[in-house]
Design an enzyme around this catalytic site. Structure first.
Site, PDB file in Angstrom:
ATOM      1  N   ASP A 138       0.855  -1.186   0.000  1.00  0.00           N
ATOM      2  CA  ASP A 138       0.000   0.000   0.000  1.00  0.00           C
ATOM      3  C   ASP A 138       0.888   1.232   0.000  1.00  0.00           C
ATOM      4  OD1 ASP A 138      -2.406  -1.415   0.048  1.00  0.00           O
ATOM      5  OD2 ASP A 138      -2.449  -1.490   2.225  1.00  0.00           O
ATOM      6  N   ASP A 163      -7.007  -1.244  -4.579  1.00  0.00           N
ATOM      7  CA  ASP A 163      -8.076  -0.917  -3.627  1.00  0.00           C
ATOM      8  C   ASP A 163      -8.960   0.200  -4.174  1.00  0.00           C
ATOM      9  OD1 ASP A 163      -6.870  -2.723  -1.846  1.00  0.00           O
ATOM     10  OD2 ASP A 163      -5.817  -1.143  -0.753  1.00  0.00           O
TER      11      ASP A 163
END
Length: 188
Positions: A138, A163
């Site tokens: 991330d 995401d």
């Protein structure tokens, strides 16, 4: 070319493009940032390298292997669903789905595939875990509201491009394509 072929090409192109973008960003962050390193782009947007075992935004509900297998099964089901949307035999002419709805479903598939790649391969590729036990990279952090001490009050999650694809597509489906989703599930 038939309309179904054009839709198949469109879906494939969206999935491939989104997965490539996601993986290029993740590999860049993984190879150019130290774990936990952060770079301020603006006061409300940072690039930082974090890894998570969980779902979108670092949520952890299941074991790592179960989550990875669930993602793989979900992509399989979504692939089948997309095929049924394009080649629906119950509709005269074989097609009743909107292109824009297919774009949203394609983004969900791409996002899931992007995170599957991390889970299946990154642990082995970067030497910290076995197959199916890799961590998801991330990097996007938006501390939109902070207090006087500089601590984030609103929007703490760090997330990735995959995401974002899933989240934006699901929100769009809920807001603008709920009827298409309901109709397609009744027919399929």
């Amino acid at each position: 070319m038939s309309r179904q072929t054009n839709l198949n090409i469109m879906v494939s192109a969206i999935v491939i493009a989104a997965v490539v973008i996601d993986q290029v960003i993740k590999l860049y962050i993984r190879t150019h940032f130290a774990l936990g390193e952060s770079y301020e782009v603006t006061p409300w947007f940072y690039l930082c390298f974090v890894e998570n075992d969980g779902m979108a935004f670092g949520i952890e509900w299941f074991s790592k292997l179960l989550l990875t297998l669930f993602r793989i099964a979900a992509v399989g089901v979504l692939g089948w669903y997309t095929h049924r949307l394009i080649y629906n035999p119950s509709v005269e002419g074989g097609l009743s789905v909107k292109r824009s709805y297919l774009v949203m479903v394609s983004l969900v598939i791409a996002g899931a595939l992007g995170n599957i790649i991390d889970c299946v391969f990154y642990g082995k590729l970067f030497g910290y875990a076995g197959w199916f036990y890799g961590k998801v990279v991330d990097m996007f952090y938006f501390p939109l509201i902070t207090n006087s001490a500089g601590e984030c009050i609103f929007f703490r999650p760090v997330f990735n491009f995959a995401d974002s694809c899933i989240t934006v597509a699901v929100i769009c489906i809920i807001i603008w394509f709920r009827k298409d989703l309901d109709e397609s599930l009744k027919k399929n």
